[in-house]
Design a protein around this motif. Structure first.
Motif, PDB file in Angstrom:
ATOM      1  N   SER A 155      75.798  49.667 125.971  1.00  0.00           N
ATOM      2  CA  SER A 155      74.679  49.298 125.325  1.00  0.00           C
ATOM      3  C   SER A 155      73.550  49.906 125.603  1.00  0.00           C
ATOM      4  CB  SER A 155      74.419  47.990 126.206  1.00  0.00           C
ATOM      5  OG  SER A 155      74.134  48.129 127.404  1.00  0.00           O
ATOM      6  N   ARG A 156      73.597  51.182 125.622  1.00  0.00           N
ATOM      7  CA  ARG A 156      72.431  52.146 125.777  1.00  0.00           C
ATOM      8  C   ARG A 156      72.563  53.254 124.689  1.00  0.00           C
ATOM      9  NH1 ARG A 156      68.687  51.188 130.319  1.00  0.00           N
ATOM     10  NH2 ARG A 156      68.003  53.340 129.605  1.00  0.00           N
ATOM     11  N   PHE A 157      71.381  53.679 124.094  1.00  0.00           N
ATOM     12  CA  PHE A 157      71.464  54.769 123.304  1.00  0.00           C
ATOM     13  C   PHE A 157      70.385  55.691 123.230  1.00  0.00           C
ATOM     14  CE2 PHE A 157      68.924  51.732 120.843  1.00  0.00           C
ATOM     15  CZ  PHE A 157      68.227  52.479 120.088  1.00  0.00           C
ATOM     16  N   ASP A 158      70.456  57.117 122.897  1.00  0.00           N
ATOM     17  CA  ASP A 158      69.601  57.852 122.882  1.00  0.00           C
ATOM     18  C   ASP A 158      69.480  58.355 121.233  1.00  0.00           C
ATOM     19  OD1 ASP A 158      69.624  58.073 125.557  1.00  0.00           O
ATOM     20  OD2 ASP A 158      70.673  59.873 125.546  1.00  0.00           O
ATOM     21  N   GLY A 159      68.078  58.847 120.890  1.00  0.00           N
ATOM     22  CA  GLY A 159      67.954  59.124 119.481  1.00  0.00           C
ATOM     23  C   GLY A 159      66.648  59.978 119.285  1.00  0.00           C
ATOM     24  N   GLU A 160      66.325  59.998 118.050  1.00  0.00           N
ATOM     25  CA  GLU A 160      65.060  60.559 117.593  1.00  0.00           C
ATOM     26  C   GLU A 160      64.506  59.580 116.410  1.00  0.00           C
ATOM     27  OE1 GLU A 160      64.122  64.285 115.034  1.00  0.00           O
ATOM     28  OE2 GLU A 160      65.193  64.845 116.860  1.00  0.00           O
ATOM     29  N   PHE A 161      63.270  59.483 116.375  1.00  0.00           N
ATOM     30  CA  PHE A 161      62.511  58.524 115.460  1.00  0.00           C
ATOM     31  C   PHE A 161      60.976  59.310 115.109  1.00  0.00           C
ATOM     32  CE2 PHE A 161      60.071  54.782 114.165  1.00  0.00           C
ATOM     33  CZ  PHE A 161      60.448  54.535 112.927  1.00  0.00           C
ATOM     34  N   TYR A 162      60.720  59.111 113.914  1.00  0.00           N
ATOM     35  CA  TYR A 162      59.409  59.915 113.539  1.00  0.00           C
ATOM     36  C   TYR A 162      59.258  61.221 114.300  1.00  0.00           C
ATOM     37  CZ  TYR A 162      54.834  58.834 111.450  1.00  0.00           C
ATOM     38  OH  TYR A 162      53.829  59.137 110.528  1.00  0.00           O
ATOM     39  N   GLY A 163      60.147  62.157 114.183  1.00  0.00           N
ATOM     40  CA  GLY A 163      60.302  63.449 114.807  1.00  0.00           C
ATOM     41  C   GLY A 163      60.206  63.472 116.254  1.00  0.00           C
ATOM     42  N   TYR A 164      60.086  62.376 117.114  1.00  0.00           N
ATOM     43  CA  TYR A 164      60.339  62.255 118.411  1.00  0.00           C
ATOM     44  C   TYR A 164      61.356  61.761 119.311  1.00  0.00           C
ATOM     45  CZ  TYR A 164      55.023  62.836 118.026  1.00  0.00           C
ATOM     46  OH  TYR A 164      54.379  63.476 117.848  1.00  0.00           O
ATOM     47  N   PRO A 165      61.923  62.726 119.930  1.00  0.00           N
ATOM     48  CA  PRO A 165      63.264  62.113 120.761  1.00  0.00           C
ATOM     49  C   PRO A 165      62.959  60.936 121.832  1.00  0.00           C
ATOM     50  CG  PRO A 165      62.604  64.484 121.554  1.00  0.00           C
ATOM     51  CD  PRO A 165      61.665  63.815 120.554  1.00  0.00           C
ATOM     52  N   PHE A 166      64.153  60.306 122.192  1.00  0.00           N
ATOM     53  CA  PHE A 166      63.879  59.192 123.057  1.00  0.00           C
ATOM     54  C   PHE A 166      65.189  59.134 123.650  1.00  0.00           C
ATOM     55  CE2 PHE A 166      65.102  56.922 119.252  1.00  0.00           C
ATOM     56  CZ  PHE A 166      66.039  56.305 119.573  1.00  0.00           C
ATOM     57  N   GLU A 167      65.187  58.529 124.739  1.00  0.00           N
ATOM     58  CA  GLU A 167      66.367  58.241 125.575  1.00  0.00           C
ATOM     59  C   GLU A 167      66.123  56.558 126.073  1.00  0.00           C
ATOM     60  OE1 GLU A 167      66.623  61.008 128.897  1.00  0.00           O
ATOM     61  OE2 GLU A 167      66.928  62.487 127.636  1.00  0.00           O
ATOM     62  N   GLY A 168      67.223  56.209 126.429  1.00  0.00           N
ATOM     63  CA  GLY A 168      67.242  54.609 126.935  1.00  0.00           C
ATOM     64  C   GLY A 168      67.187  53.813 126.377  1.00  0.00           C
ATOM     65  N   GLY A 169      67.390  53.804 124.797  1.00  0.00           N
ATOM     66  CA  GLY A 169      67.279  52.581 123.859  1.00  0.00           C
ATOM     67  C   GLY A 169      68.445  51.468 124.136  1.00  0.00           C
ATOM     68  N   PHE A 170      68.139  50.274 123.960  1.00  0.00           N
ATOM     69  CA  PHE A 170      69.199  49.356 124.166  1.00  0.00           C
ATOM     70  C   PHE A 170      69.771  48.826 122.774  1.00  0.00           C
ATOM     71  CE2 PHE A 170      66.333  49.389 127.837  1.00  0.00           C
ATOM     72  CZ  PHE A 170      67.184  49.159 129.211  1.00  0.00           C
ATOM     73  N   LEU A 171      70.976  48.356 123.160  1.00  0.00           N
ATOM     74  CA  LEU A 171      71.691  47.691 121.759  1.00  0.00           C
ATOM     75  C   LEU A 171      72.195  46.535 122.526  1.00  0.00           C
ATOM     76  CD1 LEU A 171      73.848  50.647 120.583  1.00  0.00           C
ATOM     77  CD2 LEU A 171      71.918  49.729 119.553  1.00  0.00           C
ATOM     78  N   ASN A 172      72.311  45.568 121.404  1.00  0.00           N
ATOM     79  CA  ASN A 172      73.007  44.073 121.811  1.00  0.00           C
ATOM     80  C   ASN A 172      73.757  43.815 120.767  1.00  0.00           C
ATOM     81  OD1 ASN A 172      73.710  41.375 121.985  1.00  0.00           O
ATOM     82  ND2 ASN A 172      71.615  40.859 122.776  1.00  0.00           N
ATOM     83  N   THR A 173      75.270  44.112 120.775  1.00  0.00           N
ATOM     84  CA  THR A 173      76.147  43.872 119.944  1.00  0.00           C
ATOM     85  C   THR A 173      76.801  42.535 119.932  1.00  0.00           C
ATOM     86  OG1 THR A 173      77.976  44.763 121.391  1.00  0.00           O
ATOM     87  CG2 THR A 173      76.483  46.448 119.765  1.00  0.00           C
ATOM     88  N   SER A 174      76.392  41.490 120.728  1.00  0.00           N
ATOM     89  CA  SER A 174      76.868  40.258 120.938  1.00  0.00           C
ATOM     90  C   SER A 174      76.808  39.300 119.780  1.00  0.00           C
ATOM     91  CB  SER A 174      76.318  39.626 122.157  1.00  0.00           C
ATOM     92  OG  SER A 174      76.488  40.483 123.352  1.00  0.00           O
ATOM     93  N   TRP A 175      75.792  39.466 118.781  1.00  0.00           N
ATOM     94  CA  TRP A 175      75.706  38.622 117.522  1.00  0.00           C
ATOM     95  C   TRP A 175      76.389  39.370 116.253  1.00  0.00           C
ATOM     96  CZ3 TRP A 175      73.606  34.200 118.846  1.00  0.00           C
ATOM     97  CH2 TRP A 175      72.940  34.207 120.192  1.00  0.00           C
TER      98      TRP A 175
END
Length: 111
Positions: free
Chosen positions: A56-76
């Motif tokens: 349920s965690r993800f890393d990525g990049e948005f608007y040219g800025y990297p990020f860590e520790g995003g949250f996903l909810n796949t229960s719906w």
């Protein structure tokens, strides 16, 4: 009484079908996000990348800025997400959902 039990079982079954977990396998990669403030505005396209997904965690990049520790909810029936990025003007709070191959969301900057 038999009709009532049958109706309850049918409603419960239909409700359960919509609550199945969704796979995140297809999320890795880049989505192109249109950040225009109104439908009449010119398109303002930016990349939104999922670079790593771990449960349920993800890393990525948005608007040219990297990020860590995003949250996903796949229960719906959609995949919901939330993450933060930061630049010189402060922290940005992002959240939204993915339905099919489209991303819908909103961003807040307290400044």
């Amino acid at each position: 009484m038999k009709k009532l039990l049958t109706l309850f079982f049918t409603l419960y079954t239909l409700h359960s079908i919509g609550q199945q977990k969704i796979s995140t396998d297809s999320l890795l990669g880049t989505f192109v996000i249109d950040l225009r403030p109104t439908p009449e505005s010119q398109p303002y396209l930016k990349d939104f990348k999922f670079t790593k997904i771990d449960s349920s965690r993800f890393d990525g990049e948005f608007y040219g800025y990297p990020f860590e520790g995003g949250f996903l909810n796949t229960s719906w029936d959609k995949i919901y997400f939330a993450f933060t990025t930061a630049d010189q003007s402060g922290t940005y709070f992002h959240s939204g959902y993915i339905e099919g191959n489209k991303v819908f969301g909103i961003t807040l900057n307290e400044n």
